[in-house]
Structure formats: C-alpha cells, structure tokens
Design a protein around this motif. Structure first.
Motif, PDB file in Angstrom:
ATOM      1  N   GLU A 151      -5.633  -5.584   0.885  1.00 55.21           N
ATOM      2  CA  GLU A 151      -5.147  -4.680   1.905  1.00 55.21           C
ATOM      3  C   GLU A 151      -6.046  -3.449   1.930  1.00 55.21           C
ATOM      4  O   GLU A 151      -6.335  -2.856   0.885  1.00 55.21           O
ATOM      5  CB  GLU A 151      -3.720  -4.263   1.543  1.00 55.21           C
ATOM      6  N   SER A 178       3.098 -17.263  -1.883  1.00 53.85           N
ATOM      7  CA  SER A 178       3.239 -16.282  -2.958  1.00 53.85           C
ATOM      8  C   SER A 178       3.868 -16.843  -4.230  1.00 53.85           C
ATOM      9  O   SER A 178       3.895 -16.164  -5.242  1.00 53.85           O
ATOM     10  CB  SER A 178       4.036 -15.085  -2.461  1.00 53.85           C
ATOM     11  N   TYR A 183      -2.417 -17.727  -6.628  1.00 49.18           N
ATOM     12  CA  TYR A 183      -2.288 -16.524  -5.802  1.00 49.18           C
ATOM     13  C   TYR A 183      -2.166 -15.291  -6.690  1.00 49.18           C
ATOM     14  O   TYR A 183      -2.868 -14.299  -6.515  1.00 49.18           O
ATOM     15  CB  TYR A 183      -1.049 -16.706  -4.921  1.00 49.18           C
ATOM     16  N   GLU A 184      -1.279 -15.371  -7.700  1.00 49.68           N
ATOM     17  CA  GLU A 184      -1.064 -14.211  -8.559  1.00 49.68           C
ATOM     18  C   GLU A 184      -2.267 -13.946  -9.445  1.00 49.68           C
ATOM     19  O   GLU A 184      -2.610 -12.803  -9.716  1.00 49.68           O
ATOM     20  CB  GLU A 184       0.198 -14.423  -9.405  1.00 49.68           C
ATOM     21  N   ARG A 187      -4.853 -12.249  -7.334  1.00 47.04           N
ATOM     22  CA  ARG A 187      -4.460 -10.882  -7.039  1.00 47.04           C
ATOM     23  C   ARG A 187      -4.679  -9.994  -8.253  1.00 47.04           C
ATOM     24  O   ARG A 187      -5.188  -8.885  -8.144  1.00 47.04           O
ATOM     25  CB  ARG A 187      -2.986 -10.835  -6.625  1.00 47.04           C
ATOM     26  N   LYS A 193      -4.707  -6.197  -8.627  1.00 50.15           N
ATOM     27  CA  LYS A 193      -3.274  -6.008  -8.362  1.00 50.15           C
ATOM     28  C   LYS A 193      -2.968  -5.382  -7.002  1.00 50.15           C
ATOM     29  O   LYS A 193      -1.824  -5.061  -6.703  1.00 50.15           O
ATOM     30  CB  LYS A 193      -2.609  -5.188  -9.464  1.00 50.15           C
ATOM     31  N   ASP A 195      -2.488  -5.526  -2.936  1.00 51.62           N
ATOM     32  CA  ASP A 195      -1.886  -6.585  -2.140  1.00 51.62           C
ATOM     33  C   ASP A 195      -2.914  -7.272  -1.257  1.00 51.62           C
ATOM     34  O   ASP A 195      -3.951  -6.713  -0.944  1.00 51.62           O
ATOM     35  CB  ASP A 195      -0.766  -6.016  -1.277  1.00 51.62           C
ATOM     36  N   LEU A 198      -2.764  -8.803   5.308  1.00 53.68           N
ATOM     37  CA  LEU A 198      -1.941  -9.755   6.057  1.00 53.68           C
ATOM     38  C   LEU A 198      -2.801 -10.575   7.008  1.00 53.68           C
ATOM     39  O   LEU A 198      -3.878 -10.144   7.410  1.00 53.68           O
ATOM     40  CB  LEU A 198      -0.872  -9.006   6.858  1.00 53.68           C
TER      41      LEU A 198
ATOM     42  N   ALA B  61       5.617  -5.084  10.630  1.00 50.54           N
ATOM     43  CA  ALA B  61       4.983  -6.399  10.507  1.00 50.54           C
ATOM     44  C   ALA B  61       4.449  -6.620   9.103  1.00 50.54           C
ATOM     45  O   ALA B  61       3.734  -7.564   8.844  1.00 50.54           O
ATOM     46  CB  ALA B  61       3.865  -6.528  11.523  1.00 50.54           C
ATOM     47  N   GLU B  62       4.793  -5.727   8.169  1.00 51.97           N
ATOM     48  CA  GLU B  62       4.230  -5.840   6.823  1.00 51.97           C
ATOM     49  C   GLU B  62       5.179  -6.593   5.904  1.00 51.97           C
ATOM     50  O   GLU B  62       6.247  -6.103   5.560  1.00 51.97           O
ATOM     51  CB  GLU B  62       3.933  -4.444   6.281  1.00 51.97           C
ATOM     52  N   TRP B  63       4.767  -7.761   5.503  1.00 56.74           N
ATOM     53  CA  TRP B  63       5.601  -8.617   4.662  1.00 56.74           C
ATOM     54  C   TRP B  63       4.930  -8.763   3.301  1.00 56.74           C
ATOM     55  O   TRP B  63       3.996  -9.533   3.139  1.00 56.74           O
ATOM     56  CB  TRP B  63       5.771  -9.975   5.343  1.00 56.74           C
ATOM     57  N   TYR B  64       5.386  -7.968   2.340  1.00 61.69           N
ATOM     58  CA  TYR B  64       4.835  -8.023   0.980  1.00 61.69           C
ATOM     59  C   TYR B  64       5.966  -8.183  -0.020  1.00 61.69           C
ATOM     60  O   TYR B  64       6.277  -7.265  -0.761  1.00 61.69           O
ATOM     61  CB  TYR B  64       4.060  -6.740   0.663  1.00 61.69           C
ATOM     62  N   PRO B  65       6.612  -9.356  -0.066  1.00 68.54           N
ATOM     63  CA  PRO B  65       7.804  -9.499  -0.902  1.00 68.54           C
ATOM     64  C   PRO B  65       7.497  -9.480  -2.396  1.00 68.54           C
ATOM     65  O   PRO B  65       8.372  -9.150  -3.190  1.00 68.54           O
ATOM     66  CB  PRO B  65       8.371 -10.846  -0.472  1.00 68.54           C
ATOM     67  N   THR B  66       6.283  -9.837  -2.811  1.00 69.27           N
ATOM     68  CA  THR B  66       6.016  -9.928  -4.252  1.00 69.27           C
ATOM     69  C   THR B  66       4.996  -8.891  -4.702  1.00 69.27           C
ATOM     70  O   THR B  66       4.413  -9.021  -5.756  1.00 69.27           O
ATOM     71  CB  THR B  66       5.495 -11.329  -4.630  1.00 69.27           C
ATOM     72  N   SER B  67       4.781  -7.872  -3.874  1.00 69.97           N
ATOM     73  CA  SER B  67       3.791  -6.850  -4.217  1.00 69.97           C
ATOM     74  C   SER B  67       4.150  -6.167  -5.537  1.00 69.97           C
ATOM     75  O   SER B  67       5.315  -5.975  -5.854  1.00 69.97           O
ATOM     76  CB  SER B  67       3.737  -5.806  -3.113  1.00 69.97           C
ATOM     77  N   ASN B  70       3.879  -1.895  -3.973  1.00 72.50           N
ATOM     78  CA  ASN B  70       4.657  -1.394  -2.851  1.00 72.50           C
ATOM     79  C   ASN B  70       5.279  -2.564  -2.100  1.00 72.50           C
ATOM     80  O   ASN B  70       4.657  -3.175  -1.249  1.00 72.50           O
ATOM     81  CB  ASN B  70       3.714  -0.586  -1.935  1.00 72.50           C
ATOM     82  N   ARG B  72       7.297  -4.436   0.561  1.00 67.44           N
ATOM     83  CA  ARG B  72       7.727  -4.178   1.930  1.00 67.44           C
ATOM     84  C   ARG B  72       8.278  -5.453   2.548  1.00 67.44           C
ATOM     85  O   ARG B  72       7.687  -6.523   2.407  1.00 67.44           O
ATOM     86  CB  ARG B  72       6.530  -3.699   2.767  1.00 67.44           C
TER      87      ARG B  72
END
Lengths: 307, 300
Positions: A151, A178, A183-184, A187, A193, A195, A198, B61-67, B70, B72
């Motif tokens: 990101e 996810s 994936y992890e 990351r 770490k 994000d 998108l 529109a920000e989908w970060y469930p496992t961040s 942060n 979101r």
C-alpha cells in the motif's frame, strides 16, 4: 371393494416388512465387512492446511499407503490459516503450514485442547517471484517488490522497472487470499508487514497463481518454487539494491542466500503418538524427504534425517 | 354403494394433515426470520466495536481484514463489484431470456418446443462450479484474444457466465407466464387482423407483464446470490471498476473465500456476517420493489 382394500393394505404391510428386513440385512452385512476389513484396526490421520504443501502432503499420503496399508491419511488444503484453525478446534491430527504459528494461535490451541502444538520442520521452500516466460526482466529487489505490492507503493507500470512489454505497460499483480501462509510470509518478509495495495488478483491456490501468470504477459506474482511450469519464469531476488540477486535454487534456499526461503512445517497437538508418530518419523526419514525433492521443494539435509 | 360415516381415525388424520400443511405454509416465515435472526445475532456485536464504523463499512473501498497495522473493513468495492456484474448479466440475459421465452411459447412448432425446453432445463442443471470452471479456462482465453484485456477474469467474464446461468430461469418462468395468457386473447387478436408479431407485442406482453417481471427478478436474484461461478470468473480483486474489463470481487465471493479462515467470533468473522446482512437487505429491497411495481401495474 373391501377385499381390494384389505389386499392393498397387506401389500403395503409386506412391502414395509421387506424393506425393514432389508435394512437390517444390509446393516448386519455392513458391520460384518467392516469388522473383517479393519483387522488390526483401521486408522485415519486427518491432515489439513497449506496450499503450498498440499501436493507434497498428497504424495506422502499415497506413498505411505504402500508402507502402511492399514493407515488412511486424509489430506486437504485451504491455506495454512485453515489448517491452524482446524488444529485449534481439534478436528485434525496434523496441520501443514508454510508459516510459523503465531503466539496467539498457540495460546488458543492450548486453551481449547489443553495440549501444546509441536512443530516439525519437514522441508524447505523458496518463495519464487514469477513472471510470464516472455518477460525480459531477470532480477528484482525487495524494494521494487514492495513498491509494486505494498500500500502506498509507487510502481504500477513495467516501464518504471525498465522493461518494455508487448502486451501492455500496466503491471497485473497476482496475489493470494488472506488465509494463505504464502500471503502472510510475503507480507512479513518482503513488504515489511505493510499492507497489500488493493486491486491485486487474489487467487485461491498456489497453482492458480502460476496458471494466471502463464496466461498473462504483463503479470507478476509469488508462489512456491515447486509450482514452476514452462509458461513462467522465476526471477532472481535480492534483499537490497546493492546486493547480488540470487536464484531460487535448492542450495540457495538451504544456505540462506536466497532471501525469501522458508521452512515447511507440520504441527501436531502435543507430542505425536502411535501411528501419527510413525507417519511423522517416516516423513522425516530419507524416503519421505526424497518425496520433498520430487515435488520441487528442498529436503532437510541428510544428517537431519531420522533413521 | 351405501353411504357410511367416516371412521374417526380418518377424521383425525385429515385434521392432522391439515395442521401439517398449515405449518408448511408458515415454515417459510419461520425460516426467513430465523436465518435473519442468527446472521444478525453474530454480526451485531461488531457494530459496537470501537475500531469499526458503519459508514466506513458502507462507503470505504478499503478492505484490510487481516492487516497488522491498520485494520479496515470497507465493502464499497465489493458492492460495486456485485452490482456491476449483476447489471451486465441482466443486460445480456433479459433480452435473450425473454426472446427465447416468446419464441418457445408463441412461434415454434410443438416438436421443436419440446426439444428446446429439455435443453434449456439441462442448461439450468449445470452446477455453478462447472460454470466457474468454464469462465476460468475457456472464456478467459477468448476474452483476452478478442478484447486485448490483460487478464481474462473480469466483469465481462463474470457477467456472461451469470447471464448464461440466469437465462434458463428467465425462459422457463417467462414461458409459463405467456402460456397462462388465455387462448381467447390470441384468437381475438388474430380475428381482429393483428399479425403474429403485433399480437405478441400489443396483447401477450402486456397481459403477461407480472409473470415476465417475476421471471426477470428471479434472474436478478440468482445473479446477486451466485457465489462459486463469480468467485472463479471475476478475478477476485478488491477494486472499484473503471470499465467492463476490470477484475472485481463480489460480496458473496468475499464471504466464501474468507469465512473459512476467519477465527470464530473475531471482528473479521462478524464483519463477514454483517456482509451477509447487507446481501439480505439488498435482496429484500429488490423483492419489495418488484412487489410494489406489480401492485402498481395491477391498480391501473
């Protein structure tokens, strides 16, 4: 009329009787055949987890069937996260993971089942960065990967990497869902770490990633090295811009020269016993480790094999 | 034959049967309320979480469930995905479906009609995962070849697959609606000198309006709710689409892909259930709108 009705009822009654009898018959039959087949006791080992390892786990299960026909090993994928979740619930005997269990996951497992998860290193994998086979690019750095994937990263076009492609300039990012350990791992180790940006195509399996890249000239993606096909190319990767880039080979993965190498793990609840222990010992023996190599991964070095 | 009083067990059985049928009628209401209640019960606690806001859920529109830094939960991109794929599917399926229904019901011979109906029913019986597979392998290659899109799994692919899945429903229900128009209408129309096409356009379509609308809406329902095929054919990218060749993710596909890994009763898990409530509300609004439209038509 009444006679007819009576006859009809009798018929129904007989039919019901016959059906019931049949039911009992098959019930008995089943029990008998089950008893005969089990012999010394049929054992089923439930094994679930990493998609990276699912082919390997299946190859083990098939091969082990020859060594121990009385043991059934049921293998399913779904991602490391799903394997761990199932282990925490206690619904499986062994979870395959392409990442380490997190401390809070270990806590949850202890709380739920009263047993401490035990970790076994069953092989090694280099996480390969794939592009289409016609892509002229050969090397990539962590920094560039983070700019492409993370990101806030700035790179969206191939020309920014100094590459000109016939199929278009926009980079098509291929990623994983996810729950994936891959994936992890990516990351944590490549994106630091941060994000993911998108809009990446999130595939539901290691194989799908490679397939999509093979069909898409402008794509880039990451997946286990065991999934390489003729349609894709693995890039050499360097952790920093100045450092030499290394290829994802077995030697580089074992020696640590390749920057995104990882261990392939199996977790059991508590120390394994009985048939599960035998199976794990077999996986860690020379026979089991040879299969790791056959599947495109890196086996443990020979001095660590169990006898 | 002499007349006898009915035995008491027969009277009792009839009453019992009546009761069972009565229950069957109400079971639909019980199930709908029950499902809504349980889905909402799981989703509800997340509404009071400090790091969750409903406006972010609906309009981000920000989908970060496992961040890790942060978290979101914004599903706007997936709402856009669901609507774009459904809209495209309906743009394709409605003309085809209604056209096929009119042809089957009004213009073709009885032998052809039987064959067509069997084939259309066969089309409806294909499992959605098979459709998804076709989208992933066959359609995606064709789309890349003909449109020059970088990736073949996108809105166009998902829309075509969904259209193919909803056409059989639209055809069979649309055909039933047309068949339900009394033959006297047709005879009267033809007697007044209308051509076959004028008859369809001026008489049959207005007469069968409600049934045809129901057919279309059932098609929409199928498209909104479909999961497996769109999961495989749309590319699964969280992204508000700019064009028909963009990859998207739908609400249903997102639930299917993530519910398995979300730890039970975590916020992520509850937000996925909240997405379920959202889907529920969308279908409810669609059905309600349809109902109101039909009532409006009836009053005229």
């Amino acid at each position: 009329m009444t006679l007819h009705l009576l006859f009809h009822r009798t018929l129904v009654f007989v039919a019901v009787l016959a059906a019931t009898a049949g039911l009992f018959q098959t019930g008995c039959g089943k029990r008998e055949s089950g008893g005969a087949g089990s012999g010394a006791g049929k054992v089923t080992i439930q094994n679930k987890g990493s998609d990276t390892m699912v082919n390997l786990a299946q190859a083990w299960a098939e091969e082990y069937k020859k060594a121990a026909p009385a043991v059934d090993i049921e293998v399913s994928g779904g991602g490391s996260g799903q394997g761990i979740a199932a282990l925490i619930k206690g619904t499986i005997d062994m979870a395959n993971c392409s990442r380490n269990m997190k401390p809070q996951e270990i806590e949850q497992a202890k709380k739920n089942t009263g047993k401490e998860p035990k970790e076994f290193v069953v092989g090694h994998d280099a996480l390969a960065v794939y592009v289409h086979k016609d892509n002229p690019i050969n090397e990539i750095t962590f920094e560039q990967l983070a700019d492409i994937y993370a990101e806030g990263g700035k790179i969206t076009k191939w020309s920014e990497l100094g590459v000109k492609l016939a199929g278009g300039d926009d980079i098509v990012r291929v990623s994983r869902q996810s729950s994936s350990g891959t994936y992890e791992f990516f990351r944590e180790h490549v994106l630091n770490k941060k994000d993911f940006k998108l809009g990446s195509r999130d595939m539901n399996g290691s194989k799908e990633v490679v397939e999509l890249i093979a069909g898409t000239p402008t794509a880039i993606g990451y997946s286990g090295m065991g999934y390489a096909t003729a349609g894709v190319k693995m890039l050499k990767v360097s952790a920093k811009a100045g450092q030499p880039a290394t290829a994802p080979t077995s030697e580089n993965a074992l020696s640590g020269a390749y920057p995104i190498a990882r261990s392939l793990l199996c977790y059991t609840l508590g120390a394994p016993e009985g048939d599960l222990k035998k199976y794990l010992d077999w996986i860690l023996s020379a026979t089991g480790q040879k299969i790791v190599g056959d599947c495109g991964y890196v086996p443990n070095p020979p001095e660590k094999h169990t006898k | 034959m002499q007349k006898r009083g009915r035995p008491s067990w027969a009277v009792f059985a009839e009453k019992a049967l009546e009761g069972i049928i009565y229950l069957c009628g109400f079971s639909a209401i019980i199930f709908v309320l029950g499902i809504f209640f349980f889905v909402f019960k799981v989703a509800l606690p997340v509404l009071f979480e400090p790091n969750f806001s409903l406006s972010q859920f609906l309009f981000s529109a920000e989908w970060y469930p496992t961040s890790e830094s942060n978290v979101r939960y914004g599903v706007l991109a997936m709402i856009a995905g669901t609507f774009s794929v459904t809209l495209l599917a309906m743009l394709i399926a409605v003309p085809f479906g209604l056209g096929a229904a009119i042809f089957v019901s009004e213009f073709c011979g009885s032998k052809l009609k039987e064959t067509l109906k069997i084939i259309i029913e066969l089309l409806a019986a294909i499992p959605s995962v098979v459709w998804g597979f076709i989208g992933l392998t066959v359609m995606s290659k064709l789309i890349v070849q003909f449109t020059g899109a970088p990736v073949g799994v996108n809105i166009l692919n998902g829309g075509i697959i969904l259209a193919l899945m909803s056409v059989p429903i639209i055809v069979s229900i649309g055909e039933d609606a047309l068949k339900a128009v009394p033959d006297s209408y047709r005879e009267a129309g033809l007697a007044l000198g209308a051509t076959h096409w004028q008859l369809v356009y001026r008489v049959l379509l207005p007469a069968a309006k409600n049934g045809l609308l129901a057919a279309v809406l059932l098609g929409v329902g199928r498209a909104v709710g479909e999961t497996m095929a769109v999961l495989m054919a749309t590319g699964h990218a969280v992204h508000i689409p700019d064009g028909i060749l963009d990859s998207v993710r739908t609400l249903t596909a997102n639930i299917a892909a993530e519910l398995g890994e979300a730890p039970e009763n975590s916020n992520h898990y509850r937000v996925l259930f909240l997405t379920g409530v959202l889907l529920f509300s969308i279908t409810f609004v669609v059905n309600l709108a349809a109902d109101l439209v039909i009532r409006g038509i009836k009053k005229k």
